[in-house]
Design a protein around this motif. Structure first.
Motif, PDB file in Angstrom:
ATOM      1  N   UNK A 121      19.263  23.714 -19.093  1.00 34.01           N
ATOM      2  CA  UNK A 121      19.984  23.044 -18.003  1.00 34.01           C
ATOM      3  C   UNK A 121      21.196  22.251 -18.455  1.00 34.01           C
ATOM      4  N   UNK A 122      21.775  22.595 -19.583  1.00 36.49           N
ATOM      5  CA  UNK A 122      22.999  21.926 -20.002  1.00 36.49           C
ATOM      6  C   UNK A 122      23.846  22.884 -20.834  1.00 36.49           C
ATOM      7  N   UNK A 123      25.168  22.763 -20.711  1.00 30.65           N
ATOM      8  CA  UNK A 123      26.051  23.638 -21.468  1.00 30.65           C
ATOM      9  C   UNK A 123      25.826  25.089 -21.104  1.00 30.65           C
ATOM     10  N   UNK A 124      25.673  25.920 -22.104  1.00 33.44           N
ATOM     11  CA  UNK A 124      25.530  27.360 -21.879  1.00 33.44           C
ATOM     12  C   UNK A 124      24.259  27.701 -21.094  1.00 33.44           C
ATOM     13  N   UNK A 125      23.270  26.820 -21.076  1.00 34.82           N
ATOM     14  CA  UNK A 125      22.028  27.097 -20.351  1.00 34.82           C
ATOM     15  C   UNK A 125      22.024  26.542 -18.935  1.00 34.82           C
ATOM     16  N   UNK A 126      23.141  25.982 -18.488  1.00 32.77           N
ATOM     17  CA  UNK A 126      23.177  25.402 -17.140  1.00 32.77           C
ATOM     18  C   UNK A 126      23.430  26.483 -16.098  1.00 32.77           C
ATOM     19  N   UNK A 127      23.101  26.165 -14.860  1.00 35.15           N
ATOM     20  CA  UNK A 127      23.365  27.055 -13.732  1.00 35.15           C
ATOM     21  C   UNK A 127      24.617  26.659 -12.959  1.00 35.15           C
TER      22      UNK A 127
END
Length: 398
Positions: A121-127
Motif C-alpha cells: 500500500x505504498x510506492x510501487x505497491x499502492x493502488x
C-alpha cells in the motif's frame, strides 16, 4: 538521569507507544485479509497468505502478500528488513523504541502487524491512480530473518537480558514457499519485474534464477535493486558460517561487494536476457550506519562515514555500468533525523518518494542518456517498456 538520558527514554517510550497503537489499529480491522487456499482473490485487493513452511527469525509464523491486478504482468518483490552478521547483531532486532533511542537495531525478526506498512500500500505497491504499476499482479515476499533472503540454518545467541535464544535463518525457504503459492494464482506472466529494496535489493541477484525458473516461458524480464550497497570483507564467511546458506550463494563471493558478486554470478550462469536496474541515494543515512557498524563497530553515521559511503557508491556504479545497468540516483535529504545524523533517504521504490520528481543534474556517463525532472515511477515504467536512460547520475560527478 542526565538530560540526554531523559530525552532518549522519552523518545523510546513514545515510539514504543506509537508502534503498539498503530499495530493494534492495523490488527483490528485494517490488516490485509487472509486469503484461504480455496478462495480466489478479488482484483485490486491485498491479501495475506499464511505459509506453513514459512518461519520468522524469532520462530513466529510467517506470511506473504498477494494482489491480483487487471493485466498479465507480474511484480515479484523482495522486502527489506536489515541484516545479521554475528550473535551481537542477532540480539538487537529492530523496534520503534530502539530506533528512537538510536540504539543498534539491526533487523526485523517477526511480522507483527506494524510491518504491513513496510510491505504493501505504498510506492510501487499502492493502488493510487498515479502508480503506473497499480494494475499489475503482485507477489510480495516479506523479510524477517536477517539473511538477505538466502539463509538456511540457525544461530544460538544471548539476548540483551542474557537469555538464550535461537535465530532462524529461514529466508530461502520463505521465498520458495511464497513463490509456490504465488505461482498457483499467477501461473504465467507476460512481463516480470523482480524488484527488492535494501535487504531485498541484495536478494534480487542471488535468487533471480530460482525465482524466474517458475516462469520459463516469460522472456520480458526486468531486475531492480534499490539500495543494495554494504561493503564488507567477509561476506563469504557470513553467508556460509552465520546464515548457513547453500553453497551456491556463498561460493561465488570474492569481493567486499556482495551485490556485485551476485549479479556477476547471475550473468555468468543465466541464459535469459534481463534488463538490469540499480537505484540509490548518494549518502544513504541507514546503509552508511550499517557500513560504519560493520567496519568500526559504531552504529551511527556522520559526514565522514557518509562521504566514504558515497565514494563506494561511485565505484559500484562504474562496475555495474560495465554489466549493462541503468541507474536512478537521488540526493533527497532524509527528513527523519536531526542535524546530528543528516544523510539522504534509504530506498524509494516502496515509499512516497517513488512519485517524487528527481531534478538532479543529468550525468555524462559514456553511452548513456541521462534525464532530469523524472520520478522513479516514470523511470521504472520506461525501463520495463525498454526505454533506457539514467536519472541523477550527474550527482556522482560532484
Amino acid at each position: 538521569m542526565t538530560e540526554r538520558t531523559h530525552a532518549v527514554k522519552f523518545a523510546s517510550d513514545a515510539a514504543s507507544f506509537l508502534e503498539n497503537s498503530l499495530g493494534s489499529y492495523i490488527e483490528h480491522g485494517h490488516e490485509a485479509p487472509v486469503l484461504n487456499t480455496y478462495e480466489e482473490p478479488s482484483e485490486m485487493t491485498w491479501y495475506r497468505i499464511p505459509l506453513e513452511e514459512g518461519l520468522c527469525g524469532d520462530g513466529s509464523p510467517y506470511h506473504m502478500y498477494l494482489k491480483k491486478g487487471t493485466c498479465d504482468d507480474l511484480c515479484i518483490f523482495l522486502s527489506a528488513g536489515g541484516v545479521v552478521w554475528n550473535a551481537f547483531t542477532a540480539a538487537r532486532p529492530t523496534t520503534w523504541s530502539s530506533t528512537a533511542a538510536r540504539e543498534p537495531n539491526c533487523y526485523w525478526n517477526n511480522l507483527r502487524p506494524i510491518t504491513q506498512m513496510m510491505n504493501i500500500n505504498t510506492g510501487i505497491t499502492s493502488n493510487e491512480e498515479r502508480n503506473p504499476f497499480r494494475t499489475w499482479n503482485f507477489i510480495v515476499i516479506p523479510y524477517a530473518t536477517g539473511d538477505f533472503h538466502v539463509g538456511n540454518g540457525t544461530l544460538a545467541y544471548k539476548d540483551k537480558e542474557g537469555e538464550n535464544q535461537i535465530l532462524h535463518f529461514h529466508g530461502h525457504a520463505n521465498v520458495m514457499a511464497a513463490m509456490e503459492q504465488g505461482k498457483k494464482h499467477f501461473p504465467s506472466a507476460s512481463r516480470i519485474l523482480l524488484a527488492g529494496d535494501s535487504a531485498g535489493a541484495f536478494g534480487v541477484p542471488a535468487l533471480a534464477d530460482e525465482i524466474l525458473a517458475q516462469y520459463p516461458d516469460c522472456n520480458d524480464i526486468t531486475l531492480l535493486s534499490d539500495s543494495g550497497q554494504l561493503p564488507n570483507e567477509d561476506w563469504k564467511g557470513i553467508a556460509r558460517d552465520v546464515w548457513h546458506a547453500d553453497e551456491k550463494y556463498w561460493n561465488c563471493l570474492s569481493t567486499r561487494n556482495i551485490t556485485l558478486d551476485w549479479y556477476e554470478n547471475l550473468l555468468q550462469h543465466t541464459g535469459r536476457h534481463m534488463r538490469l536496474l540499480y537505484a540509490s541515494s548518494t549518502h544513504d543515512y541507514l546503509l552508511s550506519t550499517f557500513f560504519n557498524d560493520m567496519t568500526n563497530e559504531v552504529f551511527a553515521t556522520d559526514a565522514d562515514v557518509r562521504n566514504a559511503y558515497f565514494e563506494e557508491m561511485k565505484h559500484m556504479v562504474r562496475q555495474l555500468n560495465d554489466l549493462g545497468f541503468a541507474f536512478f540516483c537521488n540526493a533527497w535529504e532524509n527528513p527523519l533525523f536531526t542535524k546530528a545524523q543528516h544523510g539522504t533517504i534509504h530506498t524509494a521504490v516502496r515509499t512516497p518518494y517513488f512519485f517524487t520528481i528527481n531534478n538532479a543534474p543529468p550525468g555524462t556517463m559514456e553511452n548513456h542518456v541521462c534525464l532530469s525532472g523524472v520520478s522513479m515511477a516514470e523511470w521504472l515504467m520506461d525501463q520495463v517498456n525498454d526505454v533506457r536512460y539514467d536519472v541523477g547520475t550527474g550527482l556522482l560527478e560532484e
